[in-house]
Design a protein around this motif. Sequence first.
Motif, PDB file in Angstrom:
ATOM      1  N   SER A  63       0.836  -1.201   0.000  1.00  0.00           N
ATOM      2  CA  SER A  63       0.000   0.000   0.000  1.00  0.00           C
ATOM      3  C   SER A  63       0.872   1.253   0.000  1.00  0.00           C
ATOM      4  CB  SER A  63      -0.911   0.008   1.240  1.00  0.00           C
ATOM      5  OG  SER A  63      -1.812  -1.072   1.213  1.00  0.00           O
ATOM      6  N   GLY A  64       0.416   2.265  -0.675  1.00  0.00           N
ATOM      7  CA  GLY A  64       1.134   3.541  -0.710  1.00  0.00           C
ATOM      8  C   GLY A  64       2.115   3.674  -1.856  1.00  0.00           C
ATOM      9  N   MET A  65       2.392   2.571  -2.559  1.00  0.00           N
ATOM     10  CA  MET A  65       3.330   2.637  -3.679  1.00  0.00           C
ATOM     11  C   MET A  65       2.707   3.321  -4.895  1.00  0.00           C
ATOM     12  SD  MET A  65       5.167  -1.118  -3.875  1.00  0.00           S
ATOM     13  CE  MET A  65       6.590  -1.525  -2.864  1.00  0.00           C
ATOM     14  N   VAL A  66       3.592   3.870  -5.718  1.00  0.00           N
ATOM     15  CA  VAL A  66       3.204   4.250  -7.073  1.00  0.00           C
ATOM     16  C   VAL A  66       3.736   3.152  -7.997  1.00  0.00           C
ATOM     17  CG1 VAL A  66       3.403   5.946  -8.929  1.00  0.00           C
ATOM     18  CG2 VAL A  66       3.318   6.709  -6.537  1.00  0.00           C
ATOM     19  N   ILE A  67       2.849   2.454  -8.652  1.00  0.00           N
ATOM     20  CA  ILE A  67       3.211   1.313  -9.485  1.00  0.00           C
ATOM     21  C   ILE A  67       3.335   1.770 -10.937  1.00  0.00           C
ATOM     22  CG2 ILE A  67       2.579  -1.006 -10.236  1.00  0.00           C
ATOM     23  CD1 ILE A  67       3.060  -0.796  -7.217  1.00  0.00           C
ATOM     24  N   ILE A  68       4.508   1.541 -11.522  1.00  0.00           N
ATOM     25  CA  ILE A  68       4.670   1.777 -12.958  1.00  0.00           C
ATOM     26  C   ILE A  68       4.589   0.419 -13.629  1.00  0.00           C
ATOM     27  CG2 ILE A  68       6.154   2.603 -14.814  1.00  0.00           C
ATOM     28  CD1 ILE A  68       6.587   3.995 -11.342  1.00  0.00           C
ATOM     29  N   ARG A  69       3.555   0.262 -14.408  1.00  0.00           N
ATOM     30  CA  ARG A  69       3.231  -1.024 -15.008  1.00  0.00           C
ATOM     31  C   ARG A  69       3.880  -1.138 -16.381  1.00  0.00           C
ATOM     32  NH1 ARG A  69      -3.047  -3.028 -15.818  1.00  0.00           N
ATOM     33  NH2 ARG A  69      -2.668  -4.674 -17.365  1.00  0.00           N
ATOM     34  N   GLY A  70       4.715  -2.143 -16.554  1.00  0.00           N
ATOM     35  CA  GLY A  70       5.352  -2.351 -17.854  1.00  0.00           C
ATOM     36  C   GLY A  70       4.335  -2.623 -18.937  1.00  0.00           C
ATOM     37  N   ASN A  71       4.629  -2.161 -20.144  1.00  0.00           N
ATOM     38  CA  ASN A  71       3.678  -2.281 -21.247  1.00  0.00           C
ATOM     39  C   ASN A  71       3.359  -3.719 -21.620  1.00  0.00           C
ATOM     40  OD1 ASN A  71       3.484   0.528 -21.615  1.00  0.00           O
ATOM     41  ND2 ASN A  71       5.337   0.553 -22.878  1.00  0.00           N
ATOM     42  N   ALA A  72       4.254  -4.654 -21.262  1.00  0.00           N
ATOM     43  CA  ALA A  72       4.087  -6.043 -21.712  1.00  0.00           C
ATOM     44  C   ALA A  72       3.154  -6.858 -20.822  1.00  0.00           C
ATOM     45  CB  ALA A  72       5.456  -6.726 -21.768  1.00  0.00           C
ATOM     46  N   PHE A  73       2.695  -6.282 -19.695  1.00  0.00           N
ATOM     47  CA  PHE A  73       2.024  -7.101 -18.694  1.00  0.00           C
ATOM     48  C   PHE A  73       0.512  -6.885 -18.679  1.00  0.00           C
ATOM     49  CE2 PHE A  73       6.346  -6.304 -17.121  1.00  0.00           C
ATOM     50  CZ  PHE A  73       6.802  -7.606 -17.147  1.00  0.00           C
ATOM     51  N   GLU A  74      -0.218  -8.016 -18.712  1.00  0.00           N
ATOM     52  CA  GLU A  74      -1.675  -7.983 -18.667  1.00  0.00           C
ATOM     53  C   GLU A  74      -2.155  -7.988 -17.211  1.00  0.00           C
ATOM     54  OE1 GLU A  74      -3.268  -7.545 -21.379  1.00  0.00           O
ATOM     55  OE2 GLU A  74      -1.648  -7.967 -22.812  1.00  0.00           O
ATOM     56  N   ASP A  75      -3.465  -7.883 -17.049  1.00  0.00           N
ATOM     57  CA  ASP A  75      -4.040  -7.780 -15.700  1.00  0.00           C
ATOM     58  C   ASP A  75      -3.800  -9.020 -14.847  1.00  0.00           C
ATOM     59  OD1 ASP A  75      -4.978  -5.323 -16.454  1.00  0.00           O
ATOM     60  OD2 ASP A  75      -7.105  -5.887 -16.533  1.00  0.00           O
ATOM     61  N   ASP A  76      -3.558 -10.165 -15.485  1.00  0.00           N
ATOM     62  CA  ASP A  76      -3.384 -11.389 -14.708  1.00  0.00           C
ATOM     63  C   ASP A  76      -1.937 -11.635 -14.291  1.00  0.00           C
ATOM     64  OD1 ASP A  76      -2.395 -11.931 -17.213  1.00  0.00           O
ATOM     65  OD2 ASP A  76      -3.520 -13.804 -17.505  1.00  0.00           O
ATOM     66  N   GLN A  77      -1.015 -10.775 -14.688  1.00  0.00           N
ATOM     67  CA  GLN A  77       0.369 -10.903 -14.200  1.00  0.00           C
ATOM     68  C   GLN A  77       0.358 -10.768 -12.679  1.00  0.00           C
ATOM     69  OE1 GLN A  77       2.683  -8.676 -12.770  1.00  0.00           O
ATOM     70  NE2 GLN A  77       4.567  -9.835 -13.144  1.00  0.00           N
ATOM     71  N   VAL A  78       1.180 -11.539 -11.977  1.00  0.00           N
ATOM     72  CA  VAL A  78       1.040 -11.700 -10.527  1.00  0.00           C
ATOM     73  C   VAL A  78       1.104 -10.374  -9.765  1.00  0.00           C
ATOM     74  CG1 VAL A  78       3.525 -12.233 -10.303  1.00  0.00           C
ATOM     75  CG2 VAL A  78       1.922 -12.950  -8.515  1.00  0.00           C
ATOM     76  N   GLU A  79       2.016  -9.485 -10.121  1.00  0.00           N
ATOM     77  CA  GLU A  79       2.132  -8.227  -9.391  1.00  0.00           C
ATOM     78  C   GLU A  79       1.097  -7.201  -9.862  1.00  0.00           C
ATOM     79  OE1 GLU A  79       6.805  -8.255  -7.985  1.00  0.00           O
ATOM     80  OE2 GLU A  79       6.217  -6.928  -9.616  1.00  0.00           O
ATOM     81  N   VAL A  80       0.774  -7.222 -11.143  1.00  0.00           N
ATOM     82  CA  VAL A  80      -0.290  -6.334 -11.628  1.00  0.00           C
ATOM     83  C   VAL A  80      -1.597  -6.691 -10.953  1.00  0.00           C
ATOM     84  CG1 VAL A  80      -1.643  -5.634 -13.642  1.00  0.00           C
ATOM     85  CG2 VAL A  80       0.826  -5.953 -13.866  1.00  0.00           C
TER      86      VAL A  80
END
Length: 447
Positions: A63-80
């Motif tokens: 909680s509290g992080m700013v997540i920068i999501r890589g372009n290659a990753f879909e919603d089911d990727q474990v950290e996304v």
Amino acid sequence: MDKNKTYYFIGIKGSGMSSLALILNDQGYQVAGSDIGEYTFTQKPLEQAGIPIYQFDATNIQSGMVIIRGNAFEDDQVEVAAALALGDAVTILTYPEIVEQLIRQYTSIGVAGAHGKTSTTGLLAHVLSGIAPTSYLIGDGTGKGVPDARFFAFEADEYRRHFKDYTPDYAIMTNIDFDHPDYYHDIQDVFDAFDDFGHNVQKGIFAWGDDPMLRKLTTDTPVYYYGVDADKDDFVAENIKRSTQGSSFDAYFKGELLGNFKVPLFGKHGILNALAVIAVAYVEEVDLTLLKKELMSFQGVKRRFTEKMVGDVTIIDDYAHHPSEIQATLDAARQKFPDRQLIAVFQPHTFSRTIAYLDEFAQSLDLADQVYLTEIFASAREEHGNISSADLGSKINKFGGIISPENVAPLMQYDQAPVVVFMGAGDVQNTEFAYEKILANTTMNLQ
């Protein structure tokens, strides 16, 4: 942006993501990220900067992080998925959204094109950094954030229209070509993406004049064409001289001589890239005398015609993965090493690209004296296809066979100081490193 928060990059070893992480780290933000465990060429700068790198795990997301999501990753990727599950407890941003925040802080120059983005951005960043404070984001994993910078030079990637919402002051467009057949339908679809991006450019576009698609840009932003045709182009290179030491040319703007410029670059594309940088500098009223000096000291970017010697063999490593890029790389090698045998080792990158450009790959690779292939590199999006490297090899007149990290023996037969060019956007370096190791041991035993 908040320096009290951790900016966490999912896919931090990606070439663009690692560059962006380095910029934020330089600017004083708390940065961390995750990726696969295998070593990548982008990893060392991150480690040198003290940026923590973890393997993908849902527990990394807090909680509290700013997540920068890589372009290659879909919603089911474990950290996304973990980040999405936390809802408003985290902020999720895409790579392009963070880049756009940087664009707004500086006089920004985005470099777009199917080919040549990284080389041109690297040259632009090098030249401007030697003249004024400059932040930059280069696709070879290099990034730097400079406090109170005047300029921001960055790659504007067309893949999946990632550049569509960027609003830079200037853009260099090196070319428009049909690539990424897993996303774009045809060349018109690619043009539409570039044209849309062009409408967002604020002050000026510098476009290669010989590209028929770039001639069709519909933006109201001023377009300056650069090239070698004084009748059609605004910025023109004339009196071009190419040697084993590099290239030189006279640069003109609408008939006005700007000076004679020398660059330690090889191939026609090196001259065009330098001319584009000169054009940007001229319009921004940068001292061209200083620019001449900076051009001469450019050392290149990672995996773009990167050279090393092992014994009397010259090994060149290049990211080329499209027929146009292969042709440009081999043209540069011929210029620098005109009297030596040129061996190409190519790893096709994705099945869809190999199918789309089968004949063109064969034609461009035949510019070498001998050609070897590795098996096709399968991406996470495309794990198999109805084509093989053997199919491509059958189209190549100078085909020598298929090699791998476990079998580089065919490359050992050349004893007249060959130039061996490894090309590809996948893991062709594994084959390259295996060859270098055997070559080094052989050389040592002979001494």
